[in-house]
Design a protein around this motif. Structure first.
Motif, PDB file in Angstrom:
ATOM      1  N   MET A   1       0.830  -1.166   0.000  1.00  0.00           N
ATOM      2  CA  MET A   1       0.000   0.000   0.000  1.00  0.00           C
ATOM      3  C   MET A   1       0.884   1.242   0.000  1.00  0.00           C
ATOM      4  N   SER A   2       0.433   2.282  -0.638  1.00  0.00           N
ATOM      5  CA  SER A   2       1.254   3.485  -0.720  1.00  0.00           C
ATOM      6  C   SER A   2       1.204   4.265   0.597  1.00  0.00           C
ATOM      7  N   LEU A   3       2.193   5.106   0.781  1.00  0.00           N
ATOM      8  CA  LEU A   3       2.274   5.902   1.998  1.00  0.00           C
ATOM      9  C   LEU A   3       1.083   6.842   2.142  1.00  0.00           C
ATOM     10  N   LYS A   4       0.630   7.396   1.059  1.00  0.00           N
ATOM     11  CA  LYS A   4      -0.485   8.333   1.114  1.00  0.00           C
ATOM     12  C   LYS A   4      -1.748   7.644   1.633  1.00  0.00           C
ATOM     13  N   ILE A   5      -2.020   6.448   1.137  1.00  0.00           N
ATOM     14  CA  ILE A   5      -3.196   5.697   1.584  1.00  0.00           C
ATOM     15  C   ILE A   5      -3.037   5.291   3.049  1.00  0.00           C
ATOM     16  N   LEU A   6      -1.839   4.848   3.426  1.00  0.00           N
ATOM     17  CA  LEU A   6      -1.605   4.472   4.820  1.00  0.00           C
ATOM     18  C   LEU A   6      -1.790   5.658   5.758  1.00  0.00           C
ATOM     19  N   ALA A   7      -1.340   6.843   5.339  1.00  0.00           N
ATOM     20  CA  ALA A   7      -1.506   8.040   6.164  1.00  0.00           C
ATOM     21  C   ALA A   7      -2.983   8.383   6.331  1.00  0.00           C
ATOM     22  N   LYS A   8      -3.757   8.260   5.268  1.00  0.00           N
ATOM     23  CA  LYS A   8      -5.193   8.543   5.362  1.00  0.00           C
ATOM     24  C   LYS A   8      -5.891   7.534   6.260  1.00  0.00           C
ATOM     25  N   LEU A   9      -5.550   6.263   6.114  1.00  0.00           N
ATOM     26  CA  LEU A   9      -6.154   5.231   6.961  1.00  0.00           C
ATOM     27  C   LEU A   9      -5.793   5.440   8.431  1.00  0.00           C
ATOM     28  N   TYR A  10      -4.564   5.865   8.686  1.00  0.00           N
ATOM     29  CA  TYR A  10      -4.135   6.122  10.060  1.00  0.00           C
ATOM     30  C   TYR A  10      -4.955   7.258  10.672  1.00  0.00           C
ATOM     31  N   ARG A  11      -5.167   8.324   9.906  1.00  0.00           N
ATOM     32  CA  ARG A  11      -5.887   9.483  10.425  1.00  0.00           C
ATOM     33  C   ARG A  11      -7.334   9.165  10.798  1.00  0.00           C
ATOM     34  N   VAL A  12      -7.980   8.266  10.070  1.00  0.00           N
ATOM     35  CA  VAL A  12      -9.404   7.992  10.328  1.00  0.00           C
ATOM     36  C   VAL A  12      -9.638   6.822  11.280  1.00  0.00           C
ATOM     37  N   SER A  13      -8.603   6.083  11.634  1.00  0.00           N
ATOM     38  CA  SER A  13      -8.790   4.908  12.484  1.00  0.00           C
ATOM     39  C   SER A  13      -8.844   5.299  13.962  1.00  0.00           C
ATOM     40  N   GLU A  17      -6.975  -0.398  16.309  1.00  0.00           N
ATOM     41  CA  GLU A  17      -6.765  -0.349  14.862  1.00  0.00           C
ATOM     42  C   GLU A  17      -5.798   0.780  14.502  1.00  0.00           C
ATOM     43  N   LYS A  18      -5.841   1.861  15.269  1.00  0.00           N
ATOM     44  CA  LYS A  18      -4.954   2.995  15.020  1.00  0.00           C
ATOM     45  C   LYS A  18      -3.496   2.616  15.295  1.00  0.00           C
ATOM     46  N   VAL A  19      -3.267   1.814  16.329  1.00  0.00           N
ATOM     47  CA  VAL A  19      -1.908   1.360  16.644  1.00  0.00           C
ATOM     48  C   VAL A  19      -1.361   0.523  15.490  1.00  0.00           C
ATOM     49  N   GLU A  20      -2.172  -0.399  15.011  1.00  0.00           N
ATOM     50  CA  GLU A  20      -1.751  -1.272  13.911  1.00  0.00           C
ATOM     51  C   GLU A  20      -1.445  -0.465  12.652  1.00  0.00           C
ATOM     52  N   ARG A  21      -2.297   0.483  12.339  1.00  0.00           N
ATOM     53  CA  ARG A  21      -2.084   1.298  11.138  1.00  0.00           C
ATOM     54  C   ARG A  21      -0.926   2.266  11.303  1.00  0.00           C
ATOM     55  N   ALA A  22      -0.712   2.744  12.518  1.00  0.00           N
ATOM     56  CA  ALA A  22       0.444   3.606  12.774  1.00  0.00           C
ATOM     57  C   ALA A  22       1.731   2.839  12.525  1.00  0.00           C
ATOM     58  N   TRP A  23       1.778   1.586  12.993  1.00  0.00           N
ATOM     59  CA  TRP A  23       2.970   0.764  12.762  1.00  0.00           C
ATOM     60  C   TRP A  23       3.191   0.523  11.272  1.00  0.00           C
ATOM     61  N   LYS A  24       2.129   0.252  10.530  1.00  0.00           N
ATOM     62  CA  LYS A  24       2.277   0.044   9.092  1.00  0.00           C
ATOM     63  C   LYS A  24       2.822   1.290   8.425  1.00  0.00           C
ATOM     64  N   LEU A  25       2.297   2.451   8.815  1.00  0.00           N
ATOM     65  CA  LEU A  25       2.755   3.716   8.242  1.00  0.00           C
ATOM     66  C   LEU A  25       4.218   3.972   8.581  1.00  0.00           C
ATOM     67  N   VAL A  26       4.587   3.760   9.832  1.00  0.00           N
ATOM     68  CA  VAL A  26       5.960   4.012  10.269  1.00  0.00           C
ATOM     69  C   VAL A  26       6.934   3.049   9.593  1.00  0.00           C
ATOM     70  N   ILE A  53       3.656  11.490   9.481  1.00  0.00           N
ATOM     71  CA  ILE A  53       4.622  10.497   9.980  1.00  0.00           C
ATOM     72  C   ILE A  53       5.001  10.831  11.425  1.00  0.00           C
ATOM     73  N   LYS A  54       5.255  12.100  11.686  1.00  0.00           N
ATOM     74  CA  LYS A  54       5.630  12.515  13.037  1.00  0.00           C
ATOM     75  C   LYS A  54       4.507  12.245  14.027  1.00  0.00           C
ATOM     76  N   ASP A  55       3.273  12.482  13.600  1.00  0.00           N
ATOM     77  CA  ASP A  55       2.136  12.228  14.466  1.00  0.00           C
ATOM     78  C   ASP A  55       2.018  10.739  14.801  1.00  0.00           C
ATOM     79  N   ALA A  56       2.244   9.883  13.822  1.00  0.00           N
ATOM     80  CA  ALA A  56       2.197   8.439  14.061  1.00  0.00           C
ATOM     81  C   ALA A  56       3.299   8.020  15.041  1.00  0.00           C
ATOM     82  N   LEU A  57       4.488   8.589  14.884  1.00  0.00           N
ATOM     83  CA  LEU A  57       5.582   8.277  15.811  1.00  0.00           C
ATOM     84  C   LEU A  57       5.255   8.746  17.228  1.00  0.00           C
ATOM     85  N   ARG A  58       4.727   9.966  17.360  1.00  0.00           N
ATOM     86  CA  ARG A  58       4.362  10.476  18.683  1.00  0.00           C
ATOM     87  C   ARG A  58       3.252   9.628  19.311  1.00  0.00           C
ATOM     88  N   PHE A  59       2.290   9.216  18.501  1.00  0.00           N
ATOM     89  CA  PHE A  59       1.205   8.369  18.998  1.00  0.00           C
ATOM     90  C   PHE A  59       1.747   7.045  19.531  1.00  0.00           C
TER      91      PHE A  59
END
Length: 99
Positions: A1-13, A17-26, A53-59
């Protein structure tokens, strides 16, 4: 999956589920951590904001999943953390926690 899609999925989860998607994005972002200048490379090639990306790392740091490296003056070193994740995808303490 592309980074753009992963970032969008992370924001809405939410929640676990948000933890799992954050790890995928990171992890996906860590694949490109050796490119310089890193944040411009992501913006130019994947149309991903550095803040996503920074938000996912902080999360993940808030949840106790990882620790962001810090400089001597206390600033967060996001790219160094991503490089470390790329080189060492599973730390010993995380591996022991999984077993």
């Amino acid at each position: 999956m592309s980074l753009k899609i992963l970032a969008k999925l992370y924001r809405v989860s939410k929640d676990n589920e948000k933890v799992e998607r954050a790890w995928k994005l990171v992890r996906e972002a860590a694949r490109y951590s050796n490119r310089e200048p890193y944040w411009e490379f992501l913006k130019r090639n994947f149309d991903v904001r550095a803040e996503d990306i920074k938000d996912a790392l902080r999360f993940l740091e808030e949840r106790g999943e990882l620790q962001i490296k810090r400089s001597v003056d206390g600033r967060r070193l996001y790219v160094s953390t991503l490089k470390d994740i790329r080189e060492n995808p599973v730390r010993l303490d995380r591996w022991l926690r999984l077993t």
